[in-house]
Design an enzyme around this catalytic site. Structure first.
Site, PDB file in Angstrom:
ATOM      1  N   CYS A 183       7.206 -11.347   1.695  1.00 46.38           N
ATOM      2  CA  CYS A 183       6.943 -12.381   2.710  1.00 46.38           C
ATOM      3  C   CYS A 183       7.158 -13.777   2.117  1.00 46.38           C
ATOM      4  CB  CYS A 183       5.552 -12.211   3.328  1.00 46.38           C
ATOM      5  SG  CYS A 183       5.386 -13.070   4.909  1.00 46.38           S
TER       6      CYS A 183
ATOM      7  N   HIS B 281       6.071  -6.693   5.554  1.00 46.24           N
ATOM      8  CA  HIS B 281       4.938  -6.328   4.695  1.00 46.24           C
ATOM      9  C   HIS B 281       4.905  -4.817   4.467  1.00 46.24           C
ATOM     10  CE1 HIS B 281       2.807 -10.190   4.477  1.00 46.24           C
ATOM     11  NE2 HIS B 281       3.399 -10.422   5.634  1.00 46.24           N
TER      12      HIS B 281
ATOM     13  N   GLU C 272       3.089  -3.268   2.460  1.00 47.59           N
ATOM     14  CA  GLU C 272       1.687  -2.868   2.239  1.00 47.59           C
ATOM     15  C   GLU C 272       0.926  -2.703   3.555  1.00 47.59           C
ATOM     16  OE1 GLU C 272       2.822  -5.875   2.001  1.00 47.59           O
ATOM     17  OE2 GLU C 272       1.274  -7.371   2.455  1.00 47.59           O
TER      18      GLU C 272
END
Lengths: 206, 251
Positions: free
Chosen positions: A81, A186, A188
């Protein structure tokens, strides 16, 4: 191997660490140059504004060590990001400032001709660019990942772009140059497929 | 293509889910972490936790909940309820929340939106607006809809966007709890007048209601509670139905 997750006051680093732990990697959240030098891989996460991100990197004295480890010593590096955007030559959030200049390009505000909503927020599918690097990313073609950003990376060299995302205009979603891997989305926060992408990249060096 | 988001909302008090939750395969339906895991597994795109704890003890329990959710669930989640300062937001984001939702505190002190957007970035600031249609005027209400204000929904929404909110969560109090469908006319107007994503809330009862809010209401996301909690609408079935209607979803 040990992964250094860089803590520079830009967003939540804990969720990245939790995902790495789930994948079985050892990591530390740090802003000490020594930790970064000792690590086998460097991960720069982050959300927030480009200008503040660069200011914080400077304030913690991290720019020199990143230059040395990532550019000179070619230590594997993952940017997520804002951690991808800061690699650019310039950013524009909120005003024009210099970035790390690891990958030539400029980060500009999303300005869609059809006036689509900004931020580009939610799950969108990846398009893997077909080039010599695409083998690694092929399993992720058309898979949905979580995005949340108002600015996008305009890369100068097309060969640095490995993933794009369509939001009326085709935006850069992933970059790769030598030892540098970067993604706008993202992983994650993108469930199993996100974990698998991180694992795919990291395991090349494990 | 960017997909439309389906967002289950959990009401939390003192670290436990309140309002009825009736989920099969769940050991403890009151545990928000268990519930969050189930939703993530069954196709939810995001989660919203609305915390209604009034006491300091309840707020501390909330942080523990956020830490656990962040550890066990890797889809984005928003936490709302009683947030009124940078410090409140800081601790939630540090604990692993991706976004926070503010409501009354933003009306009372609109600068809070600017402060949060500047400090943490617009992407983590959701402004929730509860409104009621009074003689053709959509009026903003506070404190769970109990206190009327002089603010018009559309004026307030525009101000919120200008001040740096990343998203608006609009609940129509007229529709909430009715299971008669979302307030699509007001939602479509919000969508036309604003440039940030709009989450529709209040009124979900059937799959058709979700189809309508994406097609007629032009919403970017739809939030619901009871239809998901009681298993009336399984999220995967909902998404299959949306896909058949050519509404982009993540499956």
């Amino acid at each position: 191997m040990t992964i250094a997750i860089i803590k520079y006051g830009m967003g939540n680093v804990a969720s990245v660490q939790k995902v790495l732990k789930k994948l079985g990697y050892n990591s530390i959240i740090t802003n000490y140059a020594e930790d970064i030098r000792n690590a086998d891989l460097i991960l720069l996460p982050g959300v927030g504004s480009f200008k503040k991100g660069m200011e914080n990197l400077k304030q913690y004295g991290l720019i020199e060590v990143l230059n040395e480890e990532v550019l000179n010593k070619k230590k594997p590096f993952i940017g997520i990001c804002l951690g991808m955007q800061l690699l650019a030559t310039y950013g524009n959030e909120p005003t024009k400032v210099k970035g790390l200049n690891f990958i030539k390009g400029e980060v500009i505000k999303i300005n869609s001709p059809k006036n689509l909503r900004v931020p580009h927020l939610g799950w969108n599918s990846l398009n893997i660019v077909s080039n010599q690097k695409s083998e690694l990313y092929k399993p992720f073609n058309k898979q949905d990942f979580y995005f949340i950003h108002s600015y996008h990376f305009k890369a100068e060299a097309i060969e640095d772009v490995c993933i794009t995302v369509n939001y009326d205009l085709e935006m850069v979603a992933g970059l790769q140059k030598d030892n540098i891997y970067a993604m706008q989305f993202h992983p994650e926060k993108s469930q199993e497929v996100g974990l698998l992408l991180l694992k795919t990249i990291i395991d090349q060096y494990a | 293509m960017l997909t439309k988001r389906i967002i289950p909302c959990l009401d939390i008090k003192n670290g436990r889910t309140v309002k009825g939750v009736n989920f099969v395969d769940l050991r403890d339906a009151g545990d928000p972490v268990e519930l969050a895991k189930q939703y993530a597994l069954k196709g939810a795109d995001e989660l919203v936790f609305l915390d209604i704890s009034a006491t300091l003890e309840g707020r501390k329990t909330r942080i523990e909940m956020v830490l656990k959710v962040a550890e066990q669930v890797n889809i984005p989640f928003t936490v709302g309820g009683g947030i009124s300062s940078i410090a409140d937001v800081d601790v939630l984001l540090q604990s692993g929340a991706d976004k926070v939702s503010i409501n009354s505190s933003a009306v009372k002190r609109p600068e809070l939106i600017n402060e949060l957007a500047n400090k943490f970035g617009s992407q983590c600031v959701v402004v929730a607006i509860d409104a009621k249609n009074i003689n053709g005027n959509w009026m903003v209400h506070l404190a769970g809809g109990t206190i009327p204000t002089e603010l018009n929904l559309f004026d307030w929404a525009k101000e919120v966007e200008q001040r740096g909110a990343g998203e608006i969560l609009f609940t129509s109090m007229d529709n909430d709890g009715t299971k008669d469908g979302f307030a699509n006319e007001a939602l479509a107007k919000l969508s036309e007048e604003l440039n940030i994503p709009i989450i529709a809330s209040g009124g979900a009862g059937t799959i058709q209601h979700f189809i309508d809010t994406f097609k007629i209401g032009k919403s970017d996301a739809a939030l619901a509670a009871s239809v998901f909690h009681f298993g009336e609408i399984p999220i995967l079935d909902l998404k299959e139905a949306l896909k058949k209607e050519n509404i982009p979803v993540r499956l």
